[in-house]
Design a protein around this motif. Structure first.
Motif, PDB file in Angstrom:
ATOM      1  N   ILE A 103       6.921  33.038   0.473  1.00 18.44           N
ATOM      2  CA  ILE A 103       6.748  33.409  -0.931  1.00 18.44           C
ATOM      3  C   ILE A 103       8.142  33.615  -1.526  1.00 18.44           C
ATOM      4  N   TYR A 104       8.455  32.851  -2.565  1.00 15.80           N
ATOM      5  CA  TYR A 104       9.837  32.772  -3.030  1.00 15.80           C
ATOM      6  C   TYR A 104      10.034  33.092  -4.502  1.00 15.80           C
ATOM      7  N   SER A 105       8.950  33.370  -5.238  1.00 16.84           N
ATOM      8  CA  SER A 105       9.086  33.724  -6.660  1.00 16.84           C
ATOM      9  C   SER A 105       7.928  34.617  -7.060  1.00 16.84           C
ATOM     10  N   ILE A 106       8.099  35.319  -8.164  1.00 13.80           N
ATOM     11  CA  ILE A 106       7.029  36.185  -8.666  1.00 13.80           C
ATOM     12  C   ILE A 106       5.790  35.355  -8.978  1.00 13.80           C
ATOM     13  N   LYS A 107       5.975  34.210  -9.597  1.00 12.00           N
ATOM     14  CA  LYS A 107       4.846  33.337  -9.932  1.00 12.00           C
ATOM     15  C   LYS A 107       4.062  32.956  -8.684  1.00 12.00           C
ATOM     16  N   ILE A 126       2.354  36.785   5.290  1.00  6.37           N
ATOM     17  CA  ILE A 126       3.239  36.034   4.395  1.00  6.37           C
ATOM     18  C   ILE A 126       4.688  36.346   4.766  1.00  6.37           C
ATOM     19  N   HIS A 127       5.594  35.500   4.273  1.00  5.88           N
ATOM     20  CA  HIS A 127       7.023  35.682   4.504  1.00  5.88           C
ATOM     21  C   HIS A 127       7.711  35.671   3.143  1.00  5.88           C
ATOM     22  N   LEU A 128       8.678  36.531   2.956  1.00  8.73           N
ATOM     23  CA  LEU A 128       9.415  36.588   1.699  1.00  8.73           C
ATOM     24  C   LEU A 128      10.762  35.902   1.856  1.00  8.73           C
ATOM     25  N   LYS A 129      11.060  35.004   0.936  1.00  6.40           N
ATOM     26  CA  LYS A 129      12.332  34.275   0.962  1.00  6.40           C
ATOM     27  C   LYS A 129      13.261  34.846  -0.112  1.00  6.40           C
ATOM     28  N   PHE A 130      14.469  35.231   0.309  1.00  3.97           N
ATOM     29  CA  PHE A 130      15.452  35.770  -0.634  1.00  3.97           C
ATOM     30  C   PHE A 130      16.645  34.832  -0.753  1.00  3.97           C
ATOM     31  N   LEU A 137      15.766  28.144  -3.273  1.00  2.00           N
ATOM     32  CA  LEU A 137      14.528  28.893  -3.440  1.00  2.00           C
ATOM     33  C   LEU A 137      14.798  30.347  -3.081  1.00  2.00           C
ATOM     34  N   GLY A 138      14.020  31.252  -3.643  1.00  2.00           N
ATOM     35  CA  GLY A 138      14.091  32.632  -3.195  1.00  2.00           C
ATOM     36  C   GLY A 138      14.185  33.651  -4.310  1.00  2.00           C
ATOM     37  N   PHE A 139      13.667  34.855  -4.021  1.00  2.00           N
ATOM     38  CA  PHE A 139      13.820  35.993  -4.916  1.00  2.00           C
ATOM     39  C   PHE A 139      15.290  36.406  -4.960  1.00  2.00           C
ATOM     40  N   GLY A 140      15.687  36.971  -6.077  1.00  2.00           N
ATOM     41  CA  GLY A 140      16.988  37.606  -6.169  1.00  2.00           C
ATOM     42  C   GLY A 140      16.865  39.086  -5.853  1.00  2.00           C
ATOM     43  N   GLU A 141      17.984  39.743  -5.644  1.00  2.00           N
ATOM     44  CA  GLU A 141      17.958  41.185  -5.345  1.00  2.00           C
ATOM     45  C   GLU A 141      17.317  41.962  -6.487  1.00  2.00           C
ATOM     46  N   ALA A 162      11.064  38.776   6.252  1.00  2.15           N
ATOM     47  CA  ALA A 162      11.836  38.573   5.033  1.00  2.15           C
ATOM     48  C   ALA A 162      13.114  37.869   5.472  1.00  2.15           C
ATOM     49  N   PHE A 163      13.395  36.717   4.877  1.00  6.66           N
ATOM     50  CA  PHE A 163      14.481  35.897   5.406  1.00  6.66           C
ATOM     51  C   PHE A 163      15.304  35.276   4.284  1.00  6.66           C
ATOM     52  N   SER A 164      16.435  34.705   4.681  1.00  8.64           N
ATOM     53  CA  SER A 164      17.284  33.970   3.751  1.00  8.64           C
ATOM     54  C   SER A 164      17.848  32.765   4.495  1.00  8.64           C
ATOM     55  N   HIS A 165      18.654  31.963   3.790  1.00  6.82           N
ATOM     56  CA  HIS A 165      19.175  30.728   4.370  1.00  6.82           C
ATOM     57  C   HIS A 165      20.659  30.618   4.070  1.00  6.82           C
ATOM     58  N   LEU A 166      21.449  30.407   5.120  1.00  7.24           N
ATOM     59  CA  LEU A 166      22.887  30.263   4.952  1.00  7.24           C
ATOM     60  C   LEU A 166      23.227  28.905   4.340  1.00  7.24           C
ATOM     61  N   ALA A 167      24.243  28.903   3.492  1.00  8.83           N
ATOM     62  CA  ALA A 167      24.606  27.681   2.766  1.00  8.83           C
ATOM     63  C   ALA A 167      25.649  26.848   3.494  1.00  8.83           C
ATOM     64  N   ALA A 168      26.503  27.474   4.304  1.00  6.52           N
ATOM     65  CA  ALA A 168      27.635  26.733   4.875  1.00  6.52           C
ATOM     66  C   ALA A 168      28.019  27.296   6.245  1.00  6.52           C
ATOM     67  N   SER A 169      27.029  27.565   7.080  1.00 11.11           N
ATOM     68  CA  SER A 169      27.310  28.205   8.368  1.00 11.11           C
ATOM     69  C   SER A 169      28.094  27.315   9.313  1.00 11.11           C
ATOM     70  N   GLU A 170      28.089  25.995   9.070  1.00  8.92           N
ATOM     71  CA  GLU A 170      28.836  25.076   9.927  1.00  8.92           C
ATOM     72  C   GLU A 170      30.294  24.934   9.516  1.00  8.92           C
ATOM     73  N   ASP A 171      30.646  25.438   8.343  1.00 12.31           N
ATOM     74  CA  ASP A 171      31.979  25.232   7.770  1.00 12.31           C
ATOM     75  C   ASP A 171      32.830  26.477   8.000  1.00 12.31           C
ATOM     76  N   LYS A 172      33.800  26.373   8.918  1.00 14.08           N
ATOM     77  CA  LYS A 172      34.633  27.533   9.251  1.00 14.08           C
ATOM     78  C   LYS A 172      35.454  28.000   8.045  1.00 14.08           C
ATOM     79  N   SER A 173      35.774  27.093   7.136  1.00 16.97           N
ATOM     80  CA  SER A 173      36.561  27.479   5.960  1.00 16.97           C
ATOM     81  C   SER A 173      35.750  28.318   4.979  1.00 16.97           C
TER      82      SER A 173
END
Length: 369
Positions: A103-107, A126-130, A137-141, A162-173
């Protein structure tokens, strides 16, 4: 293996097991493992992959859409299945098949609560995506209070994770950005638990996260591409085994003279007499036009054969002038050499796109146990 007589994608379940065990070795014994099997298990074969992972003891499976989860249930899979991108039109089916929506939005939350209520559900998982920086996708704080208010009033559902997703975990920079994402997520999670009065599972790491940020493994991790043999960097790839090998054969050899052309639009003109081989696969099979015109090579009898001319819908042509080969010989498009990562890199794309794009008209052959 018997001689290849048509284009096939070999799916090696022993390699899958090897990759799973390698990734598991990076985790604490109590950390749960969610295997991502969306998009036909990254272009391989979802039911066989899921059955093997179930036997290996995976804790959760994840798919993108409800129909993928339904196919797994119809294939006999009993393991919990998270639907990462559920759509309201499929909520009743999700409940019917015992799938668990992100579940990723109020709607989406309100629409799922309405369907769950109409189907007389109690504590449906259910699972909440932040959203912590990927901005997909995901709720904001700032949604926390409203989300919590709705959930506290509802007896139809219960938050499993309740989970989130990393954007650049493979990029050391981008380490500072990733650490910031993790910190934002931990703040959100702490507030959510305080609001709900109970503590759901906590997960943010993907394959590269498992390798680069093991301190943030929390209760569970998610892995997709790593299970299929790719770790987003050579040092990790060295410990993994490609699960899928795309094989085909030489349909016909042609001897062409100087200044003769090959394929549509005469995109290739020979600079000298050459020998070409025609292979029975093309962009309808997932080998797009961007792989043509010398950008990419296949392997024939252990030697590189560059793709020449434009990729056709059902055929590609390769230069075999310097290769001792004949019609009917086996061709490795990708697998161990070249790997899907190496093959994709030549056209400035990634293994994910190549693997998940292999057409369903390509026959899947399961090897291993």
């Amino acid at each position: 293996m018997p001689k290849v007589t048509e284009t096939v994608l070999e799916i090696d379940l022993d390699s899958l097991a090897h990759n799973y065990n390698f990734l598991r070795s990076k985790l604490n014994p109590t950390t749960k493992f969610m295997a991502v099997v969306k998009a036909f298990a990254y272009g391989s074969e979802a039911p066989a992959t899921a059955i093997k992972l179930e036997k290996l003891g995976v804790d959760y499976l994840a798919v993108a859409y409800a129909n993928e989860g339904i196919a797994l249930r119809n294939g006999g899979i009993k393991t919990p299945i998270l639907v990462l991108h559920p759509l309201a039109a499929n909520f009743a089916s999700i409940i019917d098949y015992g799938l668990e929506p992100s579940i990723y939005s109020i709607k989406i939350l309100l629409e799922f609560l309405e369907v769950a209520n109409s189907m007389n559900q109690k504590d449906y998982p259910i699972h909440l995506k932040f959203n912590t920086g990927l901005n997909r996708l995901g709720f904001g704080e700032n949604d926390l209070e409203l989300v919590s208010d709705h959930l506290l009033k509802a007896t139809d559902v219960r938050v499993v994770s309740a989970f989130s997703h990393l954007a650049a975990s493979e990029d050391k920079s981008e380490r500072a950005f990733t650490l910031d994402q993790i910190a934002i997520y931990e703040t959100i999670f702490h507030k959510l638990g305080g609001n709900l009065g109970y503590v759901p599972m906590k997960h943010i790491l993907n394959t590269s996260g498992i390798i680069n940020y093991p301190e943030a493994q929390f209760n569970m991790v998610r892995s997709g591409i790593g299970l299929y043999g790719y770790g987003n960097e050579p040092s990790v790839d060295a410990h993994l085994k490609p699960m899928a090998t795309l094989k085909t054969l030489i349909s016909q050899l042609h001897r062409i003279g100087t200044h003769e052309s090959v394929g549509y639009n005469r995109a290739y003109l020979s600079d000298k007499p050459r020998v070409t081989a025609t292979l029975p696969l093309g962009h309808a099979d997932g080998i797009g036009r961007h792989y043509g015109n010398g950008n990419t090579f296949v392997s024939i009898n252990g030697q590189k054969a560059p793709i020449i001319g434009n990729v056709c819908m059902d055929m590609i042509m390769v230069d075999v002038t310097e290769i001792d080969c004949q019609e009917g010989d086996e061709v490795i498009v990708f697998g161990h050499h070249p790997t899907a990562e190496e093959f994709a890199f030549t056209a400035q794309t990634i293994s994910y796109e190549l693997l998940s794009g292999i057409s369903q008209r390509v026959k899947r052959v399961i090897i291993g146990k």
